[in-house]
Design an enzyme around this catalytic site. Sequence first.
Site, mmCIF file in Angstrom:
data_model
loop_
_atom_site.group_PDB
_atom_site.id
_atom_site.type_symbol
_atom_site.label_atom_id
_atom_site.label_comp_id
_atom_site.label_asym_id
_atom_site.label_seq_id
_atom_site.Cartn_x
_atom_site.Cartn_y
_atom_site.Cartn_z
ATOM 1 N NE ARG A 151 -3.491 -2.306 2.821
ATOM 2 C CZ ARG A 151 -3.171 -3.442 3.428
ATOM 3 N NH1 ARG A 151 -1.948 -3.593 3.947
ATOM 4 N NH2 ARG A 151 -4.042 -4.431 3.528
ATOM 5 C CE LYS A 174 -6.173 -1.239 5.007
ATOM 6 N NZ LYS A 174 -7.484 -1.536 4.367
ATOM 7 C CG HIS A 246 -5.137 0.349 -3.557
ATOM 8 N ND1 HIS A 246 -4.347 0.558 -2.451
ATOM 9 C CD2 HIS A 246 -6.037 -0.599 -3.196
ATOM 10 C CE1 HIS A 246 -4.771 -0.205 -1.462
ATOM 11 N NE2 HIS A 246 -5.786 -0.921 -1.892
ATOM 12 N NE ARG A 249 -3.123 -3.863 -1.189
ATOM 13 C CZ ARG A 249 -2.518 -4.638 -0.295
ATOM 14 N NH1 ARG A 249 -1.201 -4.704 -0.288
ATOM 15 N NH2 ARG A 249 -3.218 -5.340 0.571
ATOM 16 C CG HIS A 272 -5.773 -9.325 1.459
ATOM 17 N ND1 HIS A 272 -5.964 -9.730 0.154
ATOM 18 C CD2 HIS A 272 -5.726 -7.973 1.415
ATOM 19 C CE1 HIS A 272 -6.028 -8.680 -0.636
ATOM 20 N NE2 HIS A 272 -5.879 -7.598 0.102
ATOM 21 C CE1 TYR A 281 -6.218 -7.523 -6.466
ATOM 22 C CE2 TYR A 281 -6.529 -8.656 -4.395
ATOM 23 C CZ TYR A 281 -6.279 -7.508 -5.094
ATOM 24 O OH TYR A 281 -6.097 -6.328 -4.422
#
Length: 311
Positions: A151, A174, A246, A249, A272, A281
């Site tokens: 990110r 995150k 993004h 990414r 994730h 994806y």
Amino acid sequence: MALDRAVADYLRHIAIERGLSANTQAAYRRDLEGYLAWLGAHGVVEAPAVTAAHVSEYTASLRTPEGQPVRASSLARVLSSIRGLHRFLLDEQLVEVDVAREVRPPKLPGRLPKAITIDQVRALLETTDGDDLLAVRDKALLELLYATGARVSEAVGLNVDDVIDADIVRLLGKGGKQRIVPLGSFARDAVDRYLVRVRPVFSGLGRSTPALFLGQRGARLSRQSAWLVLQRAAERSGLESHVSPHTLRHSFATHLLQGGADVRVVQELLGHSSVATTQLYTLVTVDNLRDVYTQSHPRARWTAGGAAPQA
């Protein structure tokens, strides 16, 4: 308590105690003003007088208003504001029950991530070729974004010490979760060149900082500056579609899966928490396979006149 006063207290709560951004506060205010106006038109002006039926009826009115119906995403945001208000009223013991607790937002349609092709990525990266100091830095930044799937906040948050053993980078994602991602030879060479030729120059122009990517004044590169680097490269490469950090990414994940990578490995590389997010994806790659098949196989499609193609 009067509803208008209750809403004012709630907005003060999200501003001071929850620290929500000014834009988020403004959105909550607009949503709740509409809610109050509807309740007032139905003779409801006190907080304890609101019922679950009122919330449901208001929701229904948003789904089928006069003119253009409210989009599912907008409706979900409005319901979030309303649910937050009624939770606040219950927590503050201003009401005895949370009348919005059972109201569920609409299920939003899944949006497939957008990726650019490998050739487009190559053209994008080639726009930063050169010996200019900014070009060398920009090359290192873009190569790292694509090579790691980071990110933009993770990339600009990197410190020099986060580049481990030259070909591994430590990303802080995150929730403060760390993950280790291979750097790849192209990104490694670009970062090494930047560290040797450019970073010492930029670092000498500002205060000492451990940041990996620096601006021309020696401070840590901001997310906005990184976004502008990519925008300039996209314009020079002739990419017509919208390109953001993004996008790189998404392209990182899509190209890995197209190359045969396991979805669980891609999940770890992207950071994730749920494999379900990564599986989006796989839908992108299936769509790509379908398009290639339709365009390439002689019996995969009909001719414009409706007749079957000749074998």
